[in-house]
Design a protein around this motif. Sequence first.
Motif, PDB file in Angstrom:
ATOM      1  N   UNK A   1      46.170  41.616  40.541  1.00 34.18           N
ATOM      2  CA  UNK A   1      47.106  41.564  41.651  1.00 34.18           C
ATOM      3  C   UNK A   1      47.834  40.231  41.698  1.00 34.18           C
ATOM      4  N   UNK A   2      47.447  39.324  40.806  1.00 35.40           N
ATOM      5  CA  UNK A   2      48.111  38.021  40.761  1.00 35.40           C
ATOM      6  C   UNK A   2      48.552  37.754  39.334  1.00 35.40           C
ATOM      7  N   UNK A   3      49.759  37.201  39.187  1.00 33.89           N
ATOM      8  CA  UNK A   3      50.345  37.031  37.863  1.00 33.89           C
ATOM      9  C   UNK A   3      49.505  36.148  36.966  1.00 33.89           C
TER      10      UNK A   3
ATOM     11  N   UNK B   1      38.395  38.005  34.266  1.00 27.58           N
ATOM     12  CA  UNK B   1      37.233  38.178  35.146  1.00 27.58           C
ATOM     13  C   UNK B   1      37.381  37.282  36.365  1.00 27.58           C
ATOM     14  N   UNK B   2      37.282  37.898  37.538  1.00 23.74           N
ATOM     15  CA  UNK B   2      37.394  37.121  38.765  1.00 23.74           C
ATOM     16  C   UNK B   2      36.334  37.546  39.766  1.00 23.74           C
ATOM     17  N   UNK B   3      36.085  36.689  40.738  1.00 25.06           N
ATOM     18  CA  UNK B   3      35.301  37.049  41.910  1.00 25.06           C
ATOM     19  C   UNK B   3      36.230  37.049  43.112  1.00 25.06           C
TER      20      UNK B   3
ATOM     21  N   UNK C   1      42.614  39.482  41.073  1.00 22.13           N
ATOM     22  CA  UNK C   1      43.432  38.292  41.225  1.00 22.13           C
ATOM     23  C   UNK C   1      42.741  37.171  41.959  1.00 22.13           C
ATOM     24  N   UNK C   2      41.415  37.233  42.066  1.00 24.98           N
ATOM     25  CA  UNK C   2      40.661  36.226  42.807  1.00 24.98           C
ATOM     26  C   UNK C   2      40.353  34.996  41.982  1.00 24.98           C
ATOM     27  N   UNK C   3      39.211  34.386  42.282  1.00 22.29           N
ATOM     28  CA  UNK C   3      38.795  33.150  41.610  1.00 22.29           C
ATOM     29  C   UNK C   3      38.277  33.454  40.211  1.00 22.29           C
ATOM     30  N   UNK C   4      38.787  32.739  39.216  1.00 20.24           N
ATOM     31  CA  UNK C   4      38.360  32.981  37.835  1.00 20.24           C
ATOM     32  C   UNK C   4      36.880  32.675  37.652  1.00 20.24           C
ATOM     33  N   UNK C   5      36.186  33.548  36.934  1.00 17.44           N
ATOM     34  CA  UNK C   5      34.798  33.278  36.556  1.00 17.44           C
ATOM     35  C   UNK C   5      34.803  32.171  35.509  1.00 17.44           C
TER      36      UNK C   5
ATOM     37  N   UNK D   1      43.660  34.359  30.592  1.00 16.25           N
ATOM     38  CA  UNK D   1      44.538  34.963  31.586  1.00 16.25           C
ATOM     39  C   UNK D   1      44.702  36.453  31.305  1.00 16.25           C
ATOM     40  N   UNK D   2      44.851  37.229  32.357  1.00 13.10           N
ATOM     41  CA  UNK D   2      45.091  38.661  32.224  1.00 13.10           C
ATOM     42  C   UNK D   2      46.591  38.930  32.027  1.00 13.10           C
TER      43      UNK D   2
END
Length: 217
Positions: free
Chosen positions: A25-27, A32-34, A38-42, A86-87
């Motif tokens: 959801x974030x560019x 992998x995020x928590x 689009x959250x905080x990168x693992x 990055x995704x």
Amino acid sequence: MRTRTLLALTGAVAALTLPAVAPASAADSAVLTTGGPGGTAVAVGDVLTAPLATGTAATLYSSATGTSGISCTSSQFTATVTDNPAAPGTATESLTAHTFASGSCTSNVLGVTSVTSITVNNVPYTTSVASDGTVTVTPASGSTIQTTAVLRTLLGSITCVYQAPSLTGTASNTDNSINFANQHFTKTSGSSLCFANGYFTAKYAPVTDGTATVTVN
């Protein structure tokens, strides 16, 4: 039947391993995020864990459509993140452990009275998690994914060794899970009581980084 370490199926399993199946959801999101998409990168070096999804079992059956084999209701995998770009992209992990609770396994194989142990050999395995939710578990070069099952039978103890070149699963953000369905293992040694083929199925959820659930972007 009892078993403790498996993985990659046997595990898997092994675990191989992480979860997701939704677009970021974030560019600038990492794979992998928590905290959701689009959250905080693992962080690289973080340790991810996941138990079997509540109410499910990890199974190693003698056929893809049958119900004869081994079933365990308690299992967990552990993996360390080694790259999280990055995704869209592919994150990687080192699958270091895939365990099964010794008292949670049963077997309905004719002649088998219990399972002494199930051990996933040749770890660590490399686990890749792609933005589309594809999870792939591979052994080191020149090695193989291997599971050793020690079974107690009416005639004494037997050892069954099963191998697979790799495992493929699917991660889902709906419940932060990883699913493995009918992953094929071939018996490489063991008595005639060891079934010739093993098909590993398991759902692990939720995948967490500490107490935070992990999302795939």
